[in-house]
Design a protein around this motif. Sequence first.
Motif, PDB file in Angstrom:
ATOM      1  N   VAL A  56      10.585   9.569 -26.220  1.00  0.00           N
ATOM      2  CA  VAL A  56      11.128   8.318 -25.703  1.00  0.00           C
ATOM      3  C   VAL A  56      10.314   7.875 -24.491  1.00  0.00           C
ATOM      4  O   VAL A  56       9.770   8.706 -23.761  1.00  0.00           O
ATOM      5  N   SER A  60      12.854   2.929 -21.231  1.00  0.00           N
ATOM      6  CA  SER A  60      13.670   2.245 -22.239  1.00  0.00           C
ATOM      7  C   SER A  60      15.068   2.834 -22.379  1.00  0.00           C
ATOM      8  O   SER A  60      15.838   2.392 -23.231  1.00  0.00           O
ATOM      9  N   GLY A  64      16.648   3.305 -25.956  1.00  0.00           N
ATOM     10  CA  GLY A  64      15.435   3.722 -26.645  1.00  0.00           C
ATOM     11  C   GLY A  64      14.580   2.524 -27.004  1.00  0.00           C
ATOM     12  O   GLY A  64      14.715   1.474 -26.401  1.00  0.00           O
ATOM     13  N   PRO A  65      13.698   2.694 -27.931  1.00  0.00           N
ATOM     14  CA  PRO A  65      13.748   3.538 -29.103  1.00  0.00           C
ATOM     15  C   PRO A  65      13.316   4.981 -28.836  1.00  0.00           C
ATOM     16  O   PRO A  65      12.448   5.256 -28.014  1.00  0.00           O
ATOM     17  N   LEU A  67      11.561   7.950 -30.850  1.00  0.00           N
ATOM     18  CA  LEU A  67      10.738   8.153 -32.033  1.00  0.00           C
ATOM     19  C   LEU A  67      11.008   9.557 -32.558  1.00  0.00           C
ATOM     20  O   LEU A  67      10.918  10.530 -31.803  1.00  0.00           O
ATOM     21  N   THR A  78      13.172   5.792 -36.318  1.00  0.00           N
ATOM     22  CA  THR A  78      13.342   5.223 -34.985  1.00  0.00           C
ATOM     23  C   THR A  78      14.841   5.250 -34.728  1.00  0.00           C
ATOM     24  O   THR A  78      15.624   4.837 -35.587  1.00  0.00           O
ATOM     25  N   TYR A  80      18.124   4.542 -31.976  1.00  0.00           N
ATOM     26  CA  TYR A  80      18.652   3.889 -30.781  1.00  0.00           C
ATOM     27  C   TYR A  80      19.964   4.573 -30.428  1.00  0.00           C
ATOM     28  O   TYR A  80      20.718   4.976 -31.317  1.00  0.00           O
ATOM     29  N   THR A  82      23.053   3.572 -28.274  1.00  0.00           N
ATOM     30  CA  THR A  82      23.663   2.477 -27.533  1.00  0.00           C
ATOM     31  C   THR A  82      25.036   2.888 -27.008  1.00  0.00           C
ATOM     32  O   THR A  82      25.942   3.153 -27.795  1.00  0.00           O
ATOM     33  N   LEU A  96      14.526  -4.419 -28.934  1.00  0.00           N
ATOM     34  CA  LEU A  96      14.175  -2.996 -28.951  1.00  0.00           C
ATOM     35  C   LEU A  96      12.973  -2.782 -29.855  1.00  0.00           C
ATOM     36  O   LEU A  96      12.860  -3.389 -30.917  1.00  0.00           O
ATOM     37  N   LEU A  98      10.158  -0.792 -32.336  1.00  0.00           N
ATOM     38  CA  LEU A  98      10.211  -0.036 -33.587  1.00  0.00           C
ATOM     39  C   LEU A  98       9.055   0.950 -33.612  1.00  0.00           C
ATOM     40  O   LEU A  98       7.964   0.639 -33.156  1.00  0.00           O
ATOM     41  N   HIS A 123      24.656   6.182 -32.515  1.00  0.00           N
ATOM     42  CA  HIS A 123      23.281   6.429 -32.955  1.00  0.00           C
ATOM     43  C   HIS A 123      23.000   5.445 -34.078  1.00  0.00           C
ATOM     44  O   HIS A 123      23.757   5.367 -35.052  1.00  0.00           O
TER      45      HIS A 123
END
Length: 138
Positions: A56, A60, A64-65, A67, A78, A80, A82, A96, A98, A123
Amino acid sequence: MKHILLVSSLIFSSATIAFAHDKEALRQSPPGPPFVQVSDALPLPAFIPGLGTLFVDPASLPAGPFLAYDHDGKLSATIYMTPLEELQAGSAFDGLGLGAHEVSSVDIYYNAGHPGVEKPHAHVVLFHDAEAKGRLAK
């Protein structure tokens, strides 16, 4: 006018090539700066079953993102993360990044929290090919 169009065209082409190069650089682990391996920064295993080896960009966080790479270092997803509290308060996570533009499937699920993203969050996992989920599972 022709000169302006030519310069604009060259700038646009250069930006497109640079963007493609950056995406290509992410396809194999490690992705390079500004990404850091999550397990080097937090008390988490290097490979997390279901998520893989995560990298990461700290700037961010929390969304994220992230990876996610399989055991062979291939970019597989990818992810995220939140925070639910922020979503319920009306926060948006726009623009966001990719890891790759190819997405074969998406999983979304609840997580109660873990090192790095301690609060309950969702997630959102974008798998980049049909076999990615299986490669990250074990």
